[in-house]
Scaffold this motif. Structure first.
Motif, PDB file in Angstrom:
ATOM      1  N   TYR A 196       0.832  -1.383   0.042  1.00 38.99           N
ATOM      2  CA  TYR A 196       0.128   0.230  -0.022  1.00 38.99           C
ATOM      3  C   TYR A 196       0.969   1.351  -0.042  1.00 38.99           C
ATOM      4  N   ILE A 197       1.767   1.155   0.906  1.00 40.14           N
ATOM      5  CA  ILE A 197       2.882   2.610   0.995  1.00 40.14           C
ATOM      6  C   ILE A 197       3.403   2.686  -0.400  1.00 40.14           C
ATOM      7  N   LEU A 198       4.045   1.717  -1.109  1.00 39.58           N
ATOM      8  CA  LEU A 198       4.633   1.945  -2.218  1.00 39.58           C
ATOM      9  C   LEU A 198       3.783   2.438  -3.368  1.00 39.58           C
ATOM     10  N   HIS A 199       2.545   1.964  -3.555  1.00 37.50           N
ATOM     11  CA  HIS A 199       1.540   2.277  -4.218  1.00 37.50           C
ATOM     12  C   HIS A 199       1.472   3.702  -4.197  1.00 37.50           C
ATOM     13  N   VAL A 200       1.041   4.118  -3.042  1.00 38.94           N
ATOM     14  CA  VAL A 200       0.764   5.619  -2.834  1.00 38.94           C
ATOM     15  C   VAL A 200       1.738   6.292  -3.012  1.00 38.94           C
ATOM     16  N   VAL A 201       2.912   6.150  -2.537  1.00 43.07           N
ATOM     17  CA  VAL A 201       4.064   7.178  -2.809  1.00 43.07           C
ATOM     18  C   VAL A 201       4.466   7.354  -4.324  1.00 43.07           C
ATOM     19  N   VAL A 202       4.477   5.921  -4.874  1.00 48.25           N
ATOM     20  CA  VAL A 202       4.737   6.198  -6.415  1.00 48.25           C
ATOM     21  C   VAL A 202       3.359   7.218  -7.145  1.00 48.25           C
ATOM     22  N   SER A 203       2.418   6.890  -6.658  1.00 49.60           N
ATOM     23  CA  SER A 203       1.256   7.629  -7.279  1.00 49.60           C
ATOM     24  C   SER A 203       1.611   9.244  -6.998  1.00 49.60           C
ATOM     25  N   HIS A 204       2.402   9.673  -5.936  1.00 51.40           N
ATOM     26  CA  HIS A 204       2.380  10.856  -5.668  1.00 51.40           C
ATOM     27  C   HIS A 204       3.628  11.675  -6.234  1.00 51.40           C
ATOM     28  N   LEU A 205       4.651  10.643  -6.462  1.00 52.77           N
ATOM     29  CA  LEU A 205       5.996  11.311  -7.302  1.00 52.77           C
ATOM     30  C   LEU A 205       5.685  11.183  -8.618  1.00 52.77           C
TER      31      LEU A 205
END
Length: 338
Positions: A86-95
């Protein structure tokens, strides 16, 4: 300082600009980074959040990405593989493509396994291996579209007598995929709990809170947890089952000392893990301080592993401790503040 933070400091030349530290240990890493780094923290641990704020470190306590722009992100590997997804998905979607994500963790905490979860998003490189930890770098090569939080839920059905509820749990929340044995042993006793103002300490996905609310629509349930994902899961469980949110009072706590006073009852399957480490502080504090948060006729109900020696702690405070049942490796303990 935490060894993971020491490894980040060893490779601090890779960092610059606005850097978000995710799930960072409760230490002074943010204060020790070089001047070209403006560090802030995203944590879902309320105790850590309060500590960061008191140290003057910019901190966000949430299940969602902070509302700011960041040049780089450092993720400290969480215990849960699903939570890291979840964290990786959220981070990549914001960068954006070309930006760097760094991943750091202990070898015994599964950092090598976690590093494999970076691979779908781009090229990875191990930067350091020291202090029994590893630091990895990911250069983003694939864009992500942010998915709603609800898509990360796991749900399962729990039935006690005639009452059936669907439990909703977000990644990383205790017993995310199925009902744990301890709570299952406790649930049949919830109908005996004194009604009124009740605290569910360590509420997790809201199993205990939701059953208490279902049993009596007049109850006021204070769902207490250190974890933002647990609090949101409890709220989602209430919503999924059509329970009255006016009954539910969600409260982030650092420990029982933050709980309301003058309670009619405290009910708990108390936590005893802090990340990958065992920590009995919160549950022992519960046994010792519960009476001071109860009315003069209030009740304490705890389910605990048979090997945990909680009855003497409860007896020291309440004068007595009754074992209601002992089955499947768990005891249901009861004490009255009379």
């Amino acid at each position: 300082m935490d060894p993971r933070s020491e490894v980040v400091l060893r490779q601090q030349d890779y960092l610059n600009g606005q850097v978000l530290l995710i799930n960072a240990p409760n230490d002074q890493l943010a204060k020790n980074l070089p001047t070209q780094v403006q560090a802030s923290v995203w944590t879902w641990n309320y105790a850590d959040h309060q500590s960061f704020l008191s140290s003057g470190i910019d901190s966000s306590f949430s299940v969602e990405f902070p509302q700011s722009n960041f040049d780089q992100v450092v993720i400290f590997v969480p215990k849960s593989k699903e939570l890291l997804s979840y964290i990786l998905h959220v981070v990549v979607s914001h960068l954006t493509i070309g930006q760097n994500i760094f991943l750091v963790g202990e070898k015994k905490g599964g950092v090598e396994r976690a590093a494999k979860q970076l691979q779908p998003y781009g090229k990875t490189l191990k930067l350091d291996s020291a202090r029994h930890c590893q630091l990895w770098q990911l250069k983003i090569e694939k864009a992500e579209q942010l998915k709603p939080l609800e898509q990360w839920l796991k749900a399962y059905t729990v039935q006690v007598n005639q009452d059936q509820l669907e439990i909703c749990a977000l990644p990383g929340v205790f017993s995310q995929a199925h009902l744990d044995v301890g709570t299952a042993v406790l649930l049949p006793y919830l109908s005996q709990v004194k009604s009124g103002k009740i605290a569910d300490f360590g509420c997790g996905a809201g199993v205990i809170s939701s059953f208490l609310a279902k049993l009596n629509p007049e109850q006021h349930i204070f769902a207490l947890d250190v974890d933002a994902f647990a609090l949101r899961s409890t709220e989602m469980t209430f919503q999924r089952n059509g329970l009255d949110l006016a009954q539910l009072h969600l409260q982030a706590v650092t420990g029982l000392k933050d709980a309301p006073k003058e309670l009619d009852a405290i009910v708990s399957n108390p936590p005893f893990h802090q990340g990958i480490h065992t920590n009995y502080d919160a549950s022992e504090e519960l046994c010792q301080l519960a009476k001071s948060h109860l009315k003069s006729s209030g009740e304490l109900w705890i389910v605990a592993n048979r090997f945990l020696n909680y009855p003497p702690l409860i007896e020291q405070s309440f004068g007595q401790c009754m074992i209601k049942t002992d089955q499947q490796g768990f005891k249901v303990l009861f004490a009255s503040a009379k």
